[in-house]
Design a protein around this motif. Structure first.
Motif, PDB file in Angstrom:
ATOM      1  N   MET A   1      -7.238  33.007  40.194  1.00 55.46           N
ATOM      2  CA  MET A   1      -8.674  33.152  39.979  1.00 55.46           C
ATOM      3  C   MET A   1      -9.453  32.128  40.809  1.00 55.46           C
ATOM      4  N   HIS A   2      -8.939  30.942  40.898  1.00 53.32           N
ATOM      5  CA  HIS A   2      -9.561  29.885  41.702  1.00 53.32           C
ATOM      6  C   HIS A   2      -9.666  30.326  43.155  1.00 53.32           C
ATOM      7  N   ALA A   3      -8.581  30.862  43.695  1.00 55.57           N
ATOM      8  CA  ALA A   3      -8.587  31.334  45.083  1.00 55.57           C
ATOM      9  C   ALA A   3      -9.510  32.540  45.244  1.00 55.57           C
ATOM     10  N   PHE A   4      -9.539  33.416  44.243  1.00 55.71           N
ATOM     11  CA  PHE A   4     -10.376  34.613  44.296  1.00 55.71           C
ATOM     12  C   PHE A   4     -11.858  34.244  44.332  1.00 55.71           C
ATOM     13  N   LEU A   5     -12.265  33.295  43.503  1.00 47.40           N
ATOM     14  CA  LEU A   5     -13.662  32.875  43.483  1.00 47.40           C
ATOM     15  C   LEU A   5     -14.076  32.255  44.813  1.00 47.40           C
ATOM     16  N   LYS A   6     -13.202  31.465  45.403  1.00 48.26           N
ATOM     17  CA  LYS A   6     -13.512  30.872  46.703  1.00 48.26           C
ATOM     18  C   LYS A   6     -13.622  31.952  47.767  1.00 48.26           C
ATOM     19  N   ASP A   7     -12.775  32.963  47.668  1.00 41.60           N
ATOM     20  CA  ASP A   7     -12.825  34.067  48.624  1.00 41.60           C
ATOM     21  C   ASP A   7     -14.117  34.868  48.476  1.00 41.60           C
ATOM     22  N   LEU A   8     -14.656  34.942  47.259  1.00 39.46           N
ATOM     23  CA  LEU A   8     -15.906  35.656  47.032  1.00 39.46           C
ATOM     24  C   LEU A   8     -17.108  34.897  47.590  1.00 39.46           C
TER      25      LEU A   8
ATOM     26  N   LEU B   1     -16.328  38.751  36.721  1.00 37.38           N
ATOM     27  CA  LEU B   1     -15.537  38.687  37.944  1.00 37.38           C
ATOM     28  C   LEU B   1     -14.046  38.747  37.626  1.00 37.38           C
ATOM     29  N   LEU B   2     -13.630  38.107  36.538  1.00 37.75           N
ATOM     30  CA  LEU B   2     -12.232  38.189  36.106  1.00 37.75           C
ATOM     31  C   LEU B   2     -11.897  39.612  35.680  1.00 37.75           C
ATOM     32  N   TYR B   3     -12.778  40.228  34.916  1.00 36.56           N
ATOM     33  CA  TYR B   3     -12.581  41.609  34.465  1.00 36.56           C
ATOM     34  C   TYR B   3     -12.416  42.536  35.666  1.00 36.56           C
ATOM     35  N   ALA B   4     -13.287  42.384  36.660  1.00 39.25           N
ATOM     36  CA  ALA B   4     -13.205  43.225  37.857  1.00 39.25           C
ATOM     37  C   ALA B   4     -11.922  42.965  38.634  1.00 39.25           C
ATOM     38  N   ALA B   5     -11.518  41.703  38.719  1.00 39.48           N
ATOM     39  CA  ALA B   5     -10.298  41.366  39.460  1.00 39.48           C
ATOM     40  C   ALA B   5      -9.063  41.976  38.809  1.00 39.48           C
TER      41      ALA B   5
ATOM     42  N   LYS C   1      -7.299  34.574  27.292  1.00 42.09           N
ATOM     43  CA  LYS C   1      -6.052  35.340  27.296  1.00 42.09           C
ATOM     44  C   LYS C   1      -5.912  36.143  28.596  1.00 42.09           C
ATOM     45  N   MET C   2      -7.005  36.714  29.037  1.00 44.81           N
ATOM     46  CA  MET C   2      -6.979  37.479  30.284  1.00 44.81           C
ATOM     47  C   MET C   2      -6.703  36.570  31.484  1.00 44.81           C
ATOM     48  N   LEU C   3      -7.332  35.399  31.508  1.00 48.11           N
ATOM     49  CA  LEU C   3      -7.101  34.475  32.609  1.00 48.11           C
ATOM     50  C   LEU C   3      -5.670  33.953  32.585  1.00 48.11           C
ATOM     51  N   GLN C   4      -5.124  33.747  31.386  1.00 48.38           N
ATOM     52  CA  GLN C   4      -3.725  33.323  31.285  1.00 48.38           C
ATOM     53  C   GLN C   4      -2.806  34.368  31.912  1.00 48.38           C
ATOM     54  N   GLN C   5      -3.143  35.637  31.692  1.00 48.73           N
ATOM     55  CA  GLN C   5      -2.348  36.713  32.294  1.00 48.73           C
ATOM     56  C   GLN C   5      -2.561  36.785  33.804  1.00 48.73           C
ATOM     57  N   TYR C   6      -3.818  36.652  34.233  1.00 52.24           N
ATOM     58  CA  TYR C   6      -4.148  36.769  35.661  1.00 52.24           C
ATOM     59  C   TYR C   6      -3.713  35.533  36.441  1.00 52.24           C
ATOM     60  N   ARG C   7      -3.703  34.361  35.770  1.00 54.92           N
ATOM     61  CA  ARG C   7      -3.364  33.050  36.316  1.00 54.92           C
ATOM     62  C   ARG C   7      -4.600  32.390  36.931  1.00 54.92           C
ATOM     63  N   TYR C   8      -4.868  31.195  36.442  1.00 55.09           N
ATOM     64  CA  TYR C   8      -6.068  30.492  36.887  1.00 55.09           C
ATOM     65  C   TYR C   8      -5.970  30.065  38.347  1.00 55.09           C
ATOM     66  N   GLU C   9      -4.737  29.865  38.849  1.00 52.77           N
ATOM     67  CA  GLU C   9      -4.598  29.517  40.265  1.00 52.77           C
ATOM     68  C   GLU C   9      -5.104  30.654  41.159  1.00 52.77           C
TER      69      GLU C   9
END
Length: 788
Positions: free
Chosen positions: A411-418, A345-349, A401-409
């Protein structure tokens, strides 16, 4: 108008109104059993009603056999009278007077339905009231509806109420599947329900059953041969246990009903009876393997991609006789750590927003971020790895490393939106561990997300547009449909980002298991991902094809971890066995050509090609890739005429220099990368009489600890404080590094730049200097025990 006429009108009006409102809105308010059926209408499970009765909800239709039997036995003029059969009443009165006792009631089916609803005793007054209410009931309902009310609420012996429950309890089948002899036996029971009890008066029931069969034969409902065969059938004895094919789904439906999410206690589910049984059998087969390692629980879920409906629901290996297994826990709905199953899901985002291209290099080196230090499963490092390969190999450090670039905040919102509803804490609670399973989700929601992704891709490649209902939660109910409209823009992820994610998940290369998984993948392409939670508590495997999503979990319901409990060993074999049950998809996911564009990609770095890239290649990429970063790893280096030495203007005339683009990784990445990629060429050294002071970067990098790291050094077995291993990389082979701690010289290293130090608690500075005078200083803190 005279007072007398007014009084008569008022009285008539009152009588008419009383008659009209004589019956309650709902005739029966008794509790019913929770009943679930497969999509084929086969009973999957049922639970007893609150009042201790097996009472199934009212059926929409009755079998023709039962209608013939019950009318012939109880009320032969049912279809012709208005609720009261005067001929039957007069016959009953004459018969009762002749016998001197009540031997016949003369009640119609309609009157009996009223008595079942009111529960009144058999007195003359109640009989009269029943007759009046029966007239009113006939005005409200059709004859078929009255028969249905009667059949659903009539007593059938012991604690069995209603035809549906009776058919399953006494014959283990649906009413529609009963023979004439079986149906006749049930039709006589409401008249004397106490006759049926295990081992109690079977001869009386047999006599009444055969009497009804004779009536059916006289009315030419049955032929003589059919009647003879029907009489040869046995009468019911000990009740059958009801099926328990999906006890966890039954419990889910009970909970949803109590939350007012569904309207009826009877649900026809989308579950395939045969497939669900086969999945449970597979879980049971693997259970013996898992319990050898004291792994007691296993669950599996299959979703149909197009509809989003569950076609198999096995919430656990159901063995209620073994209490220690806790098999009553529905793992599909239980929040569990997802392990690495969120990485796709992070990769796709990141593909969707253009942060990376599918094969962009991601650092894979020892990493420490704000005290958090992720490690790969094999504890090794590649230096740098393409994002798609990092996903296929489930590497933890690149994911962080990818999440650090994307930002976990984000990603948190993205997962809830999914649709992940279990992230109940703020983003800072999870931090970067979010991507490695440092949160909780349910198999139900996670499988629903993957099914939605596949649905988006399928619909886009079919219509070249997006549907506004592609992203939705799974469902277990058969028959419900969702209307959708087509839109130009994607809702959450583009079809292209999903396609490349599934392509990466289809790369099944795993160290040590390539041959096993390749052998299977040759027969069917599957985008799949495994996951293992911290402490070996959860083993996951989730697979996606254009038609199905299969999710499997293995572990212990109580959260106990077990050595070797991994997704690849515990869950993946189950998942592949389940896929073997399913019809093969007709081909792989289609390429979403409308979402792709040609982009020049650097072959070495996987980023957009810069002017210095030596091997750019035009490649079809997601349109969002136009926003991706340009390759920064190719540098223009200056060499002497021989090409063996780097030079600068301090030692070489520009006219004598040759200029070459060189693929150069930072020292720490290079340190690990060159051990796994033998074609990687390190930079030539500077000419002996040439200074590298003007080079583009520091040739040294401290691999561990990182700058501003906080380090806790535990005590060894002998009670002394342990040592910290400092690790550095230098771009030039054979270079000497001089180490200084807090400006005090410690030692020097050559080639392998590692040194063990024992700094006291507090803040420190480590300084590295090479022979050329290049200098690198970083700060770190040794934590005292009381500060942990």
């Amino acid at each position: 108008m005279s007072f007398r006429k007014k009084a008569i009108i008022l009285i008539c009006t009152a009588v008419a109104l009383s008659f009209w409102f004589l019956l309650p809105k709902h005739l029966f308010n008794t509790p019913t059993s929770f009943v679930i059926e497969s999509r084929e209408g086969i009973l999957l499970g049922a639970s007893i009603a609150k009042d201790g009765q097996w009472r199934f909800p009212q059926s929409d239709s009755l079998p023709k056999k039962f209608k013939k039997c019950i009318v012939a036995f109880e009320d032969k003029r049912f279809y012709y009278h208005p609720g009261i059969d005067l001929l039957a009443l007069s016959r009953a009165i004459r018969l009762n007077l002749k016998k001197g006792r009540v031997v016949s009631g003369g009640s119609t089916i309609t009157m009996q339905t009223i008595r079942l609803a009111t529960g009144s005793r058999r007195t003359f007054f109640n009989k009269t009231l029943e007759a009046i209410k029966a007239l009113r009931l006939e005005l409200r309902y059709s004859k078929e509806e009255i028969l249905s009310l009667y059949a659903s609420n009539a007593p059938f012996g012991t604690n069995v109420v209603g035809l549906d429950a009776a058919a399953w309890r006494y014959f283990g089948r649906r009413p529609e599947q009963l023979s004439w002899g079986e149906m006749a036996a049930l039709a006589v029971l409401p008249n004397s329900p106490s006759m049926v009890h295990p081992g109690k008066k079977p001869e009386i029931l047999l006599k009444k059953r055969n009497k009804l069969i004779d009536i059916l034969a006289r009315e030419q409902v049955l032929s003589a041969a059919e009647a003879k065969l029907a009489k040869l059938e046995p009468v019911p004895g000990k009740p059958f246990p009801l099926p328990q094919s999906s006890p966890h789904l039954l419990n889910l439906i009970r909970n949803d009903y109590n939350k007012n999410l569904i309207a009826s206690t009877k649900v026809q589910t989308s579950v395939s009876y045969r497939l669900n049984k086969q999945v449970n059998d597979i879980l049971l087969q693997h259970h013996s393997r898992l319990t050898a390692n004291e792994v007691n629980n296993c669950a599996a879920l299959i979703l149909d991609v197009e509809t989003g409906k569950a076609i198999a629901y096995a919430g656990n290996v159901y063995q209620p006789q073994n209490i220690s297994f806790e098999s009553y826990v529905d793992i599909i709905q239980a929040p569990r750590s997802p392990g690495s199953t969120l990485k796709p899901l992070l990769y796709a985002a990141m593909l969707n927003e253009g942060s990376i291209l599918p094969n962009s290099l991601i650092p894979d080196i020892p990493t420490q971020i704000a005290g958090y230090q992720p490690n790969n499963y094999d504890l090794g490092y590649d230096g740098a790895v393409p994002a798609s390969k990092a996903l296929a190999r489930s590497l933890n450090v690149p994911a962080v490393k990818m999440l650090q670039q994307y930002r976990y905040e984000k990603m948190h919102a993205f997962l809830k939106d999914l649709g992940i509803s279990t992230l109940n804490n703020p983003p800072d609670f999870y931090g970067l561990s979010l991507i490695l399973g440092g949160c909780e989700t349910t198999m139900w929601e996670l499988a629903g997300v993957y099914a939605s992704m596949a649905r988006v891709l399928n619909n886009y490649t079919t219509h070249t547009k997006y549907s506004n209902t592609d992203w939705r939660k799974p469902s277990y109910q058969q028959g419900s449909t969702i209307k959708s409209t087509l839109e130009e823009k994607n809702g959450k992820l583009s079809a292209a980002s999903i396609y490349f994610t599934f392509q990466a998940m289809n790369e099944v290369m795993r160290p040590g298991e390539e041959l096993l998984w390749r052998q299977f993948s040759s027969s069917q392409q599957i985008a799949w991902k495994t996951g293992t939670s911290f402490g070996f508590r959860d083993g996951w495997a989730i697979g996606v094809t254009p038609r199905y999503v299969v999710a499997v979990w293995a572990g212990n319901a109580d959260g106990e971890g077990r050595p070797g409990l991994t997704g690849i060993d515990a869950a993946a074999p189950v998942m592949f066995d389940i896929f073997r049950l399913l019809p093969k998809s007709e081909g792989w996911f289609k390429v979403p050509l409308g979402e792709l564009t040609e982009i020049g990609v650097c072959a070495e770095s996987g980023f957009r090609a810069s002017d210095l890239c030596t091997s750019p290649k035009k490649t079809a990429m997601p349109r969002s890739g136009l926003k991706a970063a340009v390759c920064s790893y190719h540098k223009l280096v200056h060499l002497d005429r021989t090409g063996q030495w780097q030079v600068s203007s301090d030692c070489e005339q520009p006219s004598l220099m040759t200029h070459k683009s060189w693929f150069v990784l930072p020292p720490a990445m290079e340190y690990y990368f060159k051990t796994k990629n033998y074609s990687y060429q390190t930079l030539p050294a500077f000419k002996p009489d040439c200074s590298d002071a003007g080079s583009y970067s520091n040739p040294m990098e401290l691999i561990y600890p990182r700058n501003n790291a906080k380090i806790y050094v535990p005590l060894e077995i002998d009670g002394k404080r342990g040592q910290v291993i400092f690790n550095a990389a230098h771009r030039r082979t054979g270079e000497v590094i001089y180490w200084h701690l807090d400006n005090n010289y410690i030692s020097s290293t050559r080639d392998l730049h590692q040194i063990a130090l024992n700094p006291a608690p507090g803040n420190h500075t480590i300084t590295l200097i090479d022979k050329e005078g290049n200098r690198l200083s970083q700060s770190f803190t040794i934590l005292a025990k009381e500060n942990i």
